[in-house]
Design an enzyme around this catalytic site. Structure first.
Site, PDB file in Angstrom:
ATOM      1  N   SER A 298       0.957  -1.258   0.102  1.00  0.00           N
ATOM      2  CA  SER A 298      -0.045   0.132  -0.148  1.00  0.00           C
ATOM      3  C   SER A 298       0.967   1.227  -0.107  1.00  0.00           C
ATOM      4  O   SER A 298       1.819   1.423   0.696  1.00  0.00           O
ATOM      5  CB  SER A 298      -1.035   0.117   1.150  1.00  0.00           C
ATOM      6  OG  SER A 298      -0.172  -0.277   2.319  1.00  0.00           O
TER       7      SER A 298
ATOM      8  N   HIS B 195     -10.888  -8.054  -5.590  1.00  0.00           N
ATOM      9  CA  HIS B 195     -10.127  -7.578  -6.817  1.00  0.00           C
ATOM     10  C   HIS B 195      -9.033  -8.532  -7.136  1.00  0.00           C
ATOM     11  O   HIS B 195      -8.205  -9.179  -6.212  1.00  0.00           O
ATOM     12  CB  HIS B 195      -9.721  -6.162  -6.433  1.00  0.00           C
ATOM     13  CG  HIS B 195      -8.316  -6.198  -6.009  1.00  0.00           C
ATOM     14  ND1 HIS B 195      -8.108  -6.382  -4.415  1.00  0.00           N
ATOM     15  CD2 HIS B 195      -7.119  -6.305  -6.391  1.00  0.00           C
ATOM     16  CE1 HIS B 195      -6.828  -6.330  -4.349  1.00  0.00           C
ATOM     17  NE2 HIS B 195      -6.051  -6.287  -5.514  1.00  0.00           N
TER      18      HIS B 195
ATOM     19  N   ARG C 193      -0.483  -9.538  -3.809  1.00  0.00           N
ATOM     20  CA  ARG C 193       0.364 -10.046  -2.855  1.00  0.00           C
ATOM     21  C   ARG C 193      -0.853 -10.778  -1.777  1.00  0.00           C
ATOM     22  O   ARG C 193      -1.944 -10.370  -1.898  1.00  0.00           O
ATOM     23  CB  ARG C 193       0.661  -8.897  -2.104  1.00  0.00           C
ATOM     24  CG  ARG C 193       1.197  -9.429  -0.697  1.00  0.00           C
ATOM     25  CD  ARG C 193       1.795  -8.179   0.366  1.00  0.00           C
ATOM     26  NE  ARG C 193       3.312  -8.160   0.356  1.00  0.00           N
ATOM     27  CZ  ARG C 193       3.956  -7.138   0.685  1.00  0.00           C
ATOM     28  NH1 ARG C 193       3.503  -6.005   0.743  1.00  0.00           N
ATOM     29  NH2 ARG C 193       5.326  -7.110   0.852  1.00  0.00           N
ATOM     30  N   THR C 194      -0.347 -12.154  -1.357  1.00  0.00           N
ATOM     31  CA  THR C 194      -1.319 -12.895  -0.362  1.00  0.00           C
ATOM     32  C   THR C 194      -0.536 -12.608   0.904  1.00  0.00           C
ATOM     33  O   THR C 194       0.292 -12.842   1.130  1.00  0.00           O
ATOM     34  CB  THR C 194      -1.311 -14.211  -0.827  1.00  0.00           C
ATOM     35  OG1 THR C 194      -1.958 -14.607  -2.080  1.00  0.00           O
ATOM     36  CG2 THR C 194      -2.120 -15.119   0.315  1.00  0.00           C
ATOM     37  N   HIS C 195      -1.813 -12.090   2.042  1.00  0.00           N
ATOM     38  CA  HIS C 195      -1.354 -11.685   3.214  1.00  0.00           C
ATOM     39  C   HIS C 195      -1.165 -13.170   4.015  1.00  0.00           C
ATOM     40  O   HIS C 195      -2.208 -13.655   3.890  1.00  0.00           O
ATOM     41  CB  HIS C 195      -2.067 -10.477   3.752  1.00  0.00           C
ATOM     42  CG  HIS C 195      -1.445  -9.346   3.340  1.00  0.00           C
ATOM     43  ND1 HIS C 195      -2.241  -8.723   2.212  1.00  0.00           N
ATOM     44  CD2 HIS C 195      -0.373  -8.364   3.738  1.00  0.00           C
ATOM     45  CE1 HIS C 195      -1.691  -7.423   2.133  1.00  0.00           C
ATOM     46  NE2 HIS C 195      -0.715  -7.216   3.154  1.00  0.00           N
TER      47      HIS C 195
ATOM     48  N   GLU D  88      -1.734  -3.864  16.479  1.00  0.00           N
ATOM     49  CA  GLU D  88      -1.159  -4.147  17.575  1.00  0.00           C
ATOM     50  C   GLU D  88      -1.698  -3.175  18.766  1.00  0.00           C
ATOM     51  O   GLU D  88      -2.030  -2.181  18.715  1.00  0.00           O
ATOM     52  CB  GLU D  88       0.319  -3.829  17.705  1.00  0.00           C
ATOM     53  CG  GLU D  88       1.297  -4.621  16.819  1.00  0.00           C
ATOM     54  CD  GLU D  88       0.918  -4.201  15.300  1.00  0.00           C
ATOM     55  OE1 GLU D  88       0.914  -5.195  14.410  1.00  0.00           O
ATOM     56  OE2 GLU D  88       0.687  -3.126  15.067  1.00  0.00           O
TER      57      GLU D  88
ATOM     58  N   SER E 169       3.354  -8.155   6.715  1.00  0.00           N
ATOM     59  CA  SER E 169       3.711  -8.930   5.523  1.00  0.00           C
ATOM     60  C   SER E 169       5.193  -8.809   5.494  1.00  0.00           C
ATOM     61  O   SER E 169       5.920  -8.796   6.611  1.00  0.00           O
ATOM     62  CB  SER E 169       3.286  -7.995   4.457  1.00  0.00           C
ATOM     63  OG  SER E 169       4.091  -6.711   4.262  1.00  0.00           O
TER      64      SER E 169
ATOM     65  N   ASN F 299       1.275   5.527   9.495  1.00  0.00           N
ATOM     66  CA  ASN F 299       0.953   5.792  10.706  1.00  0.00           C
ATOM     67  C   ASN F 299       1.899   5.532  11.692  1.00  0.00           C
ATOM     68  O   ASN F 299       2.689   4.503  11.578  1.00  0.00           O
ATOM     69  CB  ASN F 299      -0.505   4.851  10.866  1.00  0.00           C
ATOM     70  CG  ASN F 299      -0.285   3.609  11.113  1.00  0.00           C
ATOM     71  OD1 ASN F 299      -0.205   2.953  10.018  1.00  0.00           O
ATOM     72  ND2 ASN F 299       0.104   2.855  12.229  1.00  0.00           N
TER      73      ASN F 299
HETATM   74  N1  LIG Z   1       0.955  -4.473  12.201  1.00  0.00           N
HETATM   75  C1  LIG Z   1       0.812  -3.245  11.382  1.00  0.00           C
HETATM   76  N2  LIG Z   1       0.230  -3.011  10.136  1.00  0.00           N
HETATM   77  C2  LIG Z   1       0.199  -2.027   9.894  1.00  0.00           C
HETATM   78  N3  LIG Z   1      -0.032  -1.590   8.423  1.00  0.00           N
HETATM   79  C3  LIG Z   1      -0.179  -0.350   8.366  1.00  0.00           C
HETATM   80  I1  LIG Z   1      -0.495   0.597   6.624  1.00  0.00           I
HETATM   81  N4  LIG Z   1      -0.180   0.092   9.395  1.00  0.00           N
HETATM   82  C4  LIG Z   1       0.060  -0.723  10.275  1.00  0.00           C
HETATM   83  C5  LIG Z   1       0.126  -1.056  11.703  1.00  0.00           C
HETATM   84  O1  LIG Z   1       0.137   0.022  12.700  1.00  0.00           O
HETATM   85  N5  LIG Z   1       0.531  -2.227  12.235  1.00  0.00           N
END
Ligand SMILES: Nc1nc2[nH]c(I)nc2c(=O)[nH]1
Length: 270
Positions: free
Chosen positions: A38, A70, A91-93, A192, A211, A234
């Site tokens: 992303s 999608h 991508r597969t998470h 988390e 990932s 973030n």
């Molecule tokens: N684990 C985790 N994955 C994320 N992906 C994204 I965009 N922000 C975060 C996050 O704060 N923690």
């Protein structure tokens, strides 16, 4: 899918997938592969000329993401250097619960297609308080908290310098201000708790995500050189006294897109 059959050799499936990609794109060998997480999607348009785009579901071993629905694509791109890039938009998470073979199938396929460099990018949470939302960070190492591995059987592989120092130095010639961090992969899909973020910090993590670590291990097993980049979208939970609103996170990510995509294009073009 065929990867769910235990007797299947995942490397056979990757070889078949690579043959299908060569046939469908008309490109026999791809030199570098990129998984664009992303915030990184725009890089595909900037690194070179798209020669072919195929729906991932047409290639063996790739799944249609059930929830989002999608269909991801696989794009063959001609780089200005004459090299060929394979962009994996499917991508597969791990949190999708399809098993680790599906998570790393795209990496194994890229290696079977000839790629010697695997660029893994993602959106993630930042632990270093001075990382504003929208900051790209080089991954210097990872801590795998998934309690899983893509390796099967007694496959003991060394993971020192897994995130290539050479490629990180190359990236810094493009942007010397790039910071580095240790990426911690949680299983997710929940974010988390503040306590878990403090735990990640205590054990030496700087980035939290869902990932990349498992994909990087598979890339090393396939003999590829790995470059990892996180877009800090973030501040991880509890790091900022005034948590960013989701709108601010999205805004920061969108503002960063052209910048980080141009950065990645320059690195790939080297
Ligand atoms: N684990 C985790 N994955 C994320 N992906 C994204 I965009 N922000 C975060 C996050 O704060 N923690």
């Amino acid at each position: 899918s065929i990867l769910d059959v235990p007797e299947t050799d995942p490397f056979d499936v990757a070889r078949q997938a690579a043959e299908q990609i060569a046939e469908k794109t008309g490109v026999e060998k791809h030199d570098i592969a990129l998984t664009l997480g992303s915030g990184w999607g725009k890089a595909a348009d900037l690194i070179g000329e798209t020669v072919a785009t195929i729906p991932a579901t047409e290639v063996i071993g790739f799944r249609k993401p059930a929830l989002t629905g999608h269909v991801g694509t696989l794009r063959s791109i001609a780089l200005p250097s004459g090299k060929r890039a394979l962009v994996i938009g499917a991508r597969t998470h791990f949190y999708e619960g399809h098993g680790v073979r599906h998570v790393v199938h795209s990496v194994r396929t890229a290696a079977a297609a000839g790629a010697s460099v695997m660029v893994l990018t993602n959106g993630a949470g930042g632990i270093k308080p001075h990382w504003q939302a929208g900051t790209p960070v080089l991954i210097s190492d990872h801590i795998n908290l998934t309690a899983s591995s893509p390796l099967e059987g007694a496959t003991f592989i060394d993971l020192t310098d897994l995130y290539s120092t050479r490629l990180r130095e190359l990236a810094k010639t493009v942007d010397p201000s790039l910071d580095e961090g240790v990426y911690v992969q949680f299983r997710g899909p929940h974010y988390e708790t503040p306590a878990e973020v403090q735990f990640a910090k205590t054990i030496g993590g700087h980035i939290v995500g869902m990932s990349t670590a498992l994909e990087a291990i598979a890339a090393r097993q396939a003999g590829m050189e790995v470059l990892g980049l996180s877009l800090i979208t973030n501040l991880a939970a509890g790091i900022s006294p005034t948590p960013l609103s989701h709108a601010e996170v999205l805004e920061a990510g969108q503002a960063a897109e052209p910048v980080i995509s141009a950065l990645l294009a320059k690195i790939v073009g080297l």
